[in-house]
Scaffold this motif. Structure first.
Motif, PDB file in Angstrom:
ATOM      1  N   ALA A  99       0.701  -1.229  -0.002  1.00  0.00           N
ATOM      2  CA  ALA A  99       0.132   0.057  -0.049  1.00  0.00           C
ATOM      3  C   ALA A  99       1.163   0.949   0.175  1.00  0.00           C
ATOM      4  O   ALA A  99       0.804   2.251  -0.777  1.00  0.00           O
ATOM      5  CB  ALA A  99      -1.097  -0.013   1.536  1.00  0.00           C
ATOM      6  N   CYS A 129      -6.191  -0.685   7.984  1.00  0.00           N
ATOM      7  CA  CYS A 129      -6.335   0.670   7.855  1.00  0.00           C
ATOM      8  C   CYS A 129      -5.481   1.403   8.805  1.00  0.00           C
ATOM      9  O   CYS A 129      -3.859   2.635   7.762  1.00  0.00           O
ATOM     10  CB  CYS A 129      -7.387   1.178   7.605  1.00  0.00           C
ATOM     11  SG  CYS A 129      -8.159  -0.052   6.390  1.00  0.00           S
ATOM     12  N   ILE A 132      -1.966   1.191   8.203  1.00  0.00           N
ATOM     13  CA  ILE A 132      -0.839   2.281   7.299  1.00  0.00           C
ATOM     14  C   ILE A 132      -1.023   3.810   7.469  1.00  0.00           C
ATOM     15  O   ILE A 132       0.260   4.329   7.240  1.00  0.00           O
ATOM     16  CB  ILE A 132      -2.094   1.634   6.015  1.00  0.00           C
ATOM     17  CG1 ILE A 132      -1.608   0.131   5.590  1.00  0.00           C
ATOM     18  CG2 ILE A 132      -1.433   2.579   5.016  1.00  0.00           C
ATOM     19  CD1 ILE A 132      -3.022  -0.016   4.938  1.00  0.00           C
ATOM     20  N   ASN A 133      -1.699   4.160   7.971  1.00  0.00           N
ATOM     21  CA  ASN A 133      -2.034   5.520   8.410  1.00  0.00           C
ATOM     22  C   ASN A 133      -0.534   5.865   9.113  1.00  0.00           C
ATOM     23  O   ASN A 133       0.020   6.968   8.635  1.00  0.00           O
ATOM     24  CB  ASN A 133      -3.184   5.857   8.599  1.00  0.00           C
ATOM     25  CG  ASN A 133      -4.473   6.027   7.420  1.00  0.00           C
ATOM     26  OD1 ASN A 133      -3.758   5.381   6.663  1.00  0.00           O
ATOM     27  ND2 ASN A 133      -5.018   5.253   8.087  1.00  0.00           N
ATOM     28  N   SER A 151      -3.631   7.942   2.798  1.00  0.00           N
ATOM     29  CA  SER A 151      -4.508   7.582   3.791  1.00  0.00           C
ATOM     30  C   SER A 151      -5.736   6.053   3.923  1.00  0.00           C
ATOM     31  O   SER A 151      -5.965   5.787   2.385  1.00  0.00           O
ATOM     32  CB  SER A 151      -5.299   8.769   4.211  1.00  0.00           C
ATOM     33  OG  SER A 151      -4.069  10.060   3.639  1.00  0.00           O
ATOM     34  N   SER A 152      -5.302   5.440   4.173  1.00  0.00           N
ATOM     35  CA  SER A 152      -6.173   4.050   3.952  1.00  0.00           C
ATOM     36  C   SER A 152      -7.719   4.541   5.346  1.00  0.00           C
ATOM     37  O   SER A 152      -7.479   4.925   6.562  1.00  0.00           O
ATOM     38  CB  SER A 152      -5.389   3.279   4.268  1.00  0.00           C
ATOM     39  OG  SER A 152      -5.869   1.993   5.080  1.00  0.00           O
ATOM     40  N   PRO A 184     -11.456  -2.722   2.302  1.00  0.00           N
ATOM     41  CA  PRO A 184     -10.606  -1.569   3.053  1.00  0.00           C
ATOM     42  C   PRO A 184      -9.709  -1.380   2.061  1.00  0.00           C
ATOM     43  O   PRO A 184      -9.455  -1.997   1.309  1.00  0.00           O
ATOM     44  CB  PRO A 184      -9.106  -3.037   4.124  1.00  0.00           C
ATOM     45  CG  PRO A 184      -9.928  -4.293   4.313  1.00  0.00           C
ATOM     46  CD  PRO A 184     -10.785  -4.202   3.455  1.00  0.00           C
ATOM     47  N   THR A 186      -6.655   2.073   0.214  1.00  0.00           N
ATOM     48  CA  THR A 186      -6.167   3.165   0.641  1.00  0.00           C
ATOM     49  C   THR A 186      -5.006   4.063  -0.789  1.00  0.00           C
ATOM     50  O   THR A 186      -5.910   3.977  -2.075  1.00  0.00           O
ATOM     51  CB  THR A 186      -3.896   2.439   0.930  1.00  0.00           C
ATOM     52  OG1 THR A 186      -4.311   1.541   1.976  1.00  0.00           O
ATOM     53  CG2 THR A 186      -3.174   3.520   0.973  1.00  0.00           C
ATOM     54  N   HIS A 195      -4.208   0.348  -2.634  1.00  0.00           N
ATOM     55  CA  HIS A 195      -4.376  -0.946  -2.081  1.00  0.00           C
ATOM     56  C   HIS A 195      -6.514  -1.392  -1.541  1.00  0.00           C
ATOM     57  O   HIS A 195      -6.289  -0.082  -1.317  1.00  0.00           O
ATOM     58  CB  HIS A 195      -4.078  -0.934  -1.024  1.00  0.00           C
ATOM     59  CG  HIS A 195      -4.366  -1.733   0.142  1.00  0.00           C
ATOM     60  ND1 HIS A 195      -4.776  -1.135   1.442  1.00  0.00           N
ATOM     61  CD2 HIS A 195      -4.494  -3.017   0.437  1.00  0.00           C
ATOM     62  CE1 HIS A 195      -5.841  -2.163   2.600  1.00  0.00           C
ATOM     63  NE2 HIS A 195      -5.531  -3.194   1.493  1.00  0.00           N
ATOM     64  N   SER A 218     -10.851   8.747   2.955  1.00  0.00           N
ATOM     65  CA  SER A 218      -9.348   9.116   2.585  1.00  0.00           C
ATOM     66  C   SER A 218      -9.201  10.908   2.528  1.00  0.00           C
ATOM     67  O   SER A 218      -7.552  11.332   3.566  1.00  0.00           O
ATOM     68  CB  SER A 218      -8.841   8.245   0.822  1.00  0.00           C
ATOM     69  OG  SER A 218      -8.615   9.234   0.204  1.00  0.00           O
TER      70      SER A 218
END
Ligand code: UDP
Length: 236
Positions: A99, A129, A132-133, A151-152, A184, A186, A195, A218
């Motif tokens: 991602a 998520c 990832i953020n 941003s996820s 989910p 991204t 992603h 996002s």
């Protein structure tokens, strides 16, 4: 199109995400670090590197290697989890790498590895998520050049209604009608998808609606990430 007004157990509207917050620079010893919270889900990320990759045969002379390690702490959920890596955490670690990699200018660091350790200290769904953020902010705060922020957020479906940001009850225990679908995703800050995963069934029309809903959300997440980075003077 949303087909009916749906009452969520949490009282949230279909397109309403949980309250979010973010903080950068939470681990002084790391080269970069960040926390991202969405409702009851909290992820912290710490970046170490770029540093020379060992063993040497794993070095890539063309670019650096992004190595993410996701783990859920034992007491992050009600039923204690056995510590250590497992199939799920290995898969999510890879997903976090995939991602983020498209925005990371990792070709500037040949033969090195950038380690990102992500711990979920409290989980109520949406941990990948949040991970990832937090990881993206930690990388930016470590000064790793990035083409964009990512941003996820997940969108999905509860019975026939498209909704944003499923919590644990909605993700795992909701059984009305068609049950739940979790997607989910991204996005880069200019709206490109890096992603997407789909757990459950959804029609093409509703998938489009879910993607649009998540893309809009996002942008709100990006604003929170940007502000957290700005507050420490480490905006990319
Ligand atoms: N979960 C749990 N035990 C586990 C794995 C997951 O209680 O071993 C819970 C946790 O709240 C997690 C949620 O189930 O956030 C959904 O997990 P999933 O694998 O769908 O990933 P996530 O939505 O967290 O990215």
């Amino acid at each position: 199109m949303t087909t009916k007004i749906f009452k969520r157990k949490s009282g949230r509207k279909p397109e309403e995400m949980r309250p979010i917050s973010a903080k950068v620079g939470i681990i002084p010893n790391a080269d970069g670090s960040a926390m991202y919270q969405s409702g009851e889900t909290i992820a912290i990320a710490a970046v170490y590197g770029p540093k020379k990759m060992h063993p040497q045969h794993m070095q890539d002379p063309g670019k650096g290697v992004l190595r993410c390690t996701y783990s859920m702490l034992s007491f992050s959920v009600t039923d204690r989890i056995r510590p250590g890596p497992n199939r799920r955490s290995t898969e999510i670690s890879k997903i976090i790498e995939w991602a983020i990699e498209p925005v990371l200018m990792i070709d500037k660091f040949p033969n090195t590895v950038i380690d990102v350790h992500i711990n979920i200290i409290q989980a109520d769904a949406g941990t990948r998520c949040a991970a990832i953020n937090a990881a993206a902010m930690a990388l930016a705060s470590a000064g790793i050049p990035m083409k964009n922020m990512v941003s996820s957020i997940a969108a999905g479906k509860l019975d026939k209604t498209v909704v944003l940001d499923l919590d644990k009850y909605e993700d795992s225990e909701f059984e009305e009608g068609e049950g739940s679908t979790d997607i989910p995703m991204t996005f880069t800050d200019d709206g490109k998808l890096t992603h997407i995963q789909i757990d459950g069934n959804i029609t093409k029309e509703q998938l489009k609606e879910a993607i649009e809903m998540a893309k809009k959300a996002s942008k709100k997440i990006y604003e929170v990430q940007k502000k957290a980075l700005k507050d420490t003077g480490e905006e990319k």
